[in-house]
Design a protein around this motif. Structure first.
Motif, PDB file in Angstrom:
ATOM      1  N   VAL A  66       0.866  -1.009   0.127  1.00 39.52           N
ATOM      2  CA  VAL A  66       0.088  -0.053  -0.030  1.00 39.52           C
ATOM      3  C   VAL A  66       0.864   1.310  -0.106  1.00 39.52           C
ATOM      4  O   VAL A  66       0.722   2.259  -0.765  1.00 39.52           O
ATOM      5  N   SER A  67       1.956   1.204   0.640  1.00 40.83           N
ATOM      6  CA  SER A  67       2.931   2.458   0.833  1.00 40.83           C
ATOM      7  C   SER A  67       3.516   2.773  -0.568  1.00 40.83           C
ATOM      8  O   SER A  67       3.737   3.750  -0.925  1.00 40.83           O
ATOM      9  N   ASP A  68       3.740   1.689  -1.191  1.00 41.11           N
ATOM     10  CA  ASP A  68       4.332   1.819  -2.630  1.00 41.11           C
ATOM     11  C   ASP A  68       3.356   1.939  -3.647  1.00 41.11           C
ATOM     12  O   ASP A  68       3.463   2.667  -4.609  1.00 41.11           O
ATOM     13  N   TYR A  69       2.196   1.385  -3.655  1.00 43.84           N
ATOM     14  CA  TYR A  69       1.234   1.655  -4.683  1.00 43.84           C
ATOM     15  C   TYR A  69       0.511   2.659  -4.885  1.00 43.84           C
ATOM     16  O   TYR A  69       0.262   3.210  -6.096  1.00 43.84           O
ATOM     17  N   TYR A  70       0.111   3.304  -3.704  1.00 48.55           N
ATOM     18  CA  TYR A  70      -0.703   4.434  -3.600  1.00 48.55           C
ATOM     19  C   TYR A  70      -0.082   6.089  -3.619  1.00 48.55           C
ATOM     20  O   TYR A  70      -0.439   6.990  -3.282  1.00 48.55           O
ATOM     21  N   HIS A  71       1.021   6.074  -4.461  1.00 48.53           N
ATOM     22  CA  HIS A  71       1.699   7.166  -5.028  1.00 48.53           C
ATOM     23  C   HIS A  71       1.411   7.501  -6.251  1.00 48.53           C
ATOM     24  O   HIS A  71       1.709   6.795  -7.056  1.00 48.53           O
ATOM     25  N   ALA A  72       0.958   8.784  -6.388  1.00 43.70           N
ATOM     26  CA  ALA A  72       0.501   9.116  -7.922  1.00 43.70           C
ATOM     27  C   ALA A  72       2.045   9.434  -8.628  1.00 43.70           C
ATOM     28  O   ALA A  72       2.864  10.058  -8.039  1.00 43.70           O
ATOM     29  N   ASP A  73       2.080   9.208 -10.000  1.00 41.18           N
ATOM     30  CA  ASP A  73       3.198   9.699 -10.714  1.00 41.18           C
ATOM     31  C   ASP A  73       3.172  10.961 -11.021  1.00 41.18           C
ATOM     32  O   ASP A  73       2.114  11.833 -10.913  1.00 41.18           O
ATOM     33  N   PRO A  74       4.243  11.531 -11.051  1.00 41.11           N
ATOM     34  CA  PRO A  74       4.408  12.987 -11.456  1.00 41.11           C
ATOM     35  C   PRO A  74       3.483  13.408 -12.554  1.00 41.11           C
ATOM     36  O   PRO A  74       3.060  14.418 -12.572  1.00 41.11           O
ATOM     37  N   ALA A  75       3.394  12.605 -13.607  1.00 41.51           N
ATOM     38  CA  ALA A  75       2.702  13.100 -14.700  1.00 41.51           C
ATOM     39  C   ALA A  75       1.307  13.199 -14.447  1.00 41.51           C
ATOM     40  O   ALA A  75       0.349  13.782 -14.993  1.00 41.51           O
ATOM     41  N   ALA A  76       0.867  12.060 -13.564  1.00 39.12           N
ATOM     42  CA  ALA A  76      -0.730  12.021 -13.234  1.00 39.12           C
ATOM     43  C   ALA A  76      -0.964  13.486 -12.200  1.00 39.12           C
ATOM     44  O   ALA A  76      -2.039  14.125 -12.507  1.00 39.12           O
ATOM     45  N   GLU A  77      -0.181  13.911 -11.638  1.00 35.33           N
ATOM     46  CA  GLU A  77      -0.205  14.926 -10.546  1.00 35.33           C
ATOM     47  C   GLU A  77      -0.296  16.451 -11.540  1.00 35.33           C
ATOM     48  O   GLU A  77      -1.175  17.142 -11.029  1.00 35.33           O
ATOM     49  N   ASP A  78       0.734  16.336 -12.615  1.00 34.08           N
ATOM     50  CA  ASP A  78       0.686  17.371 -13.535  1.00 34.08           C
ATOM     51  C   ASP A  78      -0.802  17.661 -14.220  1.00 34.08           C
ATOM     52  O   ASP A  78      -1.276  18.659 -14.342  1.00 34.08           O
ATOM     53  N   ALA A  79      -1.160  16.587 -14.556  1.00 36.91           N
ATOM     54  CA  ALA A  79      -2.330  16.431 -15.332  1.00 36.91           C
ATOM     55  C   ALA A  79      -3.498  16.666 -14.587  1.00 36.91           C
ATOM     56  O   ALA A  79      -4.480  17.627 -15.064  1.00 36.91           O
ATOM     57  N   LEU A  80      -3.661  16.516 -13.475  1.00 36.17           N
ATOM     58  CA  LEU A  80      -4.793  16.950 -12.464  1.00 36.17           C
ATOM     59  C   LEU A  80      -4.668  18.273 -12.294  1.00 36.17           C
ATOM     60  O   LEU A  80      -5.615  19.016 -12.144  1.00 36.17           O
ATOM     61  N   ALA A  81      -3.520  18.668 -12.063  1.00 35.21           N
ATOM     62  CA  ALA A  81      -3.210  20.423 -11.777  1.00 35.21           C
ATOM     63  C   ALA A  81      -3.770  21.041 -12.891  1.00 35.21           C
ATOM     64  O   ALA A  81      -3.971  22.100 -12.679  1.00 35.21           O
ATOM     65  N   ALA A  82      -3.444  20.646 -14.100  1.00 32.67           N
ATOM     66  CA  ALA A  82      -3.784  21.313 -15.290  1.00 32.67           C
ATOM     67  C   ALA A  82      -5.161  21.338 -15.598  1.00 32.67           C
ATOM     68  O   ALA A  82      -5.318  22.355 -16.451  1.00 32.67           O
ATOM     69  N   GLY A  83      -5.919  20.466 -15.012  1.00 28.78           N
ATOM     70  CA  GLY A  83      -7.456  20.392 -15.150  1.00 28.78           C
ATOM     71  C   GLY A  83      -7.803  19.739 -16.630  1.00 28.78           C
ATOM     72  O   GLY A  83      -8.868  20.114 -16.929  1.00 28.78           O
ATOM     73  N   MET A  84      -7.162  18.789 -16.783  1.00 25.20           N
ATOM     74  CA  MET A  84      -7.218  17.940 -17.958  1.00 25.20           C
ATOM     75  C   MET A  84      -8.537  17.263 -17.834  1.00 25.20           C
ATOM     76  O   MET A  84      -8.794  16.669 -16.204  1.00 25.20           O
ATOM     77  N   ASN A  85      -9.369  17.113 -18.755  1.00 27.62           N
ATOM     78  CA  ASN A  85     -10.633  16.101 -18.704  1.00 27.62           C
ATOM     79  C   ASN A  85     -10.295  14.837 -18.772  1.00 27.62           C
ATOM     80  O   ASN A  85     -10.459  14.387 -19.892  1.00 27.62           O
ATOM     81  N   LEU A  86      -9.781  14.065 -17.966  1.00 28.43           N
ATOM     82  CA  LEU A  86      -9.558  12.546 -18.002  1.00 28.43           C
ATOM     83  C   LEU A  86     -10.648  11.668 -17.999  1.00 28.43           C
ATOM     84  O   LEU A  86     -11.361  11.688 -16.943  1.00 28.43           O
ATOM     85  N   GLN A  87     -10.761  10.865 -18.945  1.00 28.71           N
ATOM     86  CA  GLN A  87     -11.784  10.006 -18.951  1.00 28.71           C
ATOM     87  C   GLN A  87     -11.295   8.543 -19.008  1.00 28.71           C
ATOM     88  O   GLN A  87     -10.432   8.282 -19.803  1.00 28.71           O
TER      89      GLN A  87
END
Length: 63
Positions: free
Chosen positions: A42-63
């Motif tokens: 759990v400690s290793d798996y539930y960390h988001a990738d930096p690319a995913a954090e950037d996409a979330l911060a950019a407000g991209m509409n991910l489906q």
């Protein structure tokens, strides 16, 4: 008379071995190992990738 003792020993019920503490500690060790493995997973798996954090911060509409 010697045969009488042999017959008595044959018909006596064997003493019950103490199995509870051994099985309890074995089960406890397995449970502890599973909990540690789950914690590492759990400690290793539930960390988001930096690319995913950037996409979330950019407000991209991910489906």
């Amino acid at each position: 008379m010697e045969n009488a003792y042999k017959i008595k020993e044959f018909y006596e019920e064997p003493e019950e071995k103490i199995v509870f503490p051994q099985s309890f500690f074995c089960l406890l060790a397995v449970l502890l190992a599973v909990c540690v493995a789950f914690g590492v997973y759990v400690s290793d798996y539930y960390h988001a990738d930096p690319a995913a954090e950037d996409a979330l911060a950019a407000g991209m509409n991910l489906q």
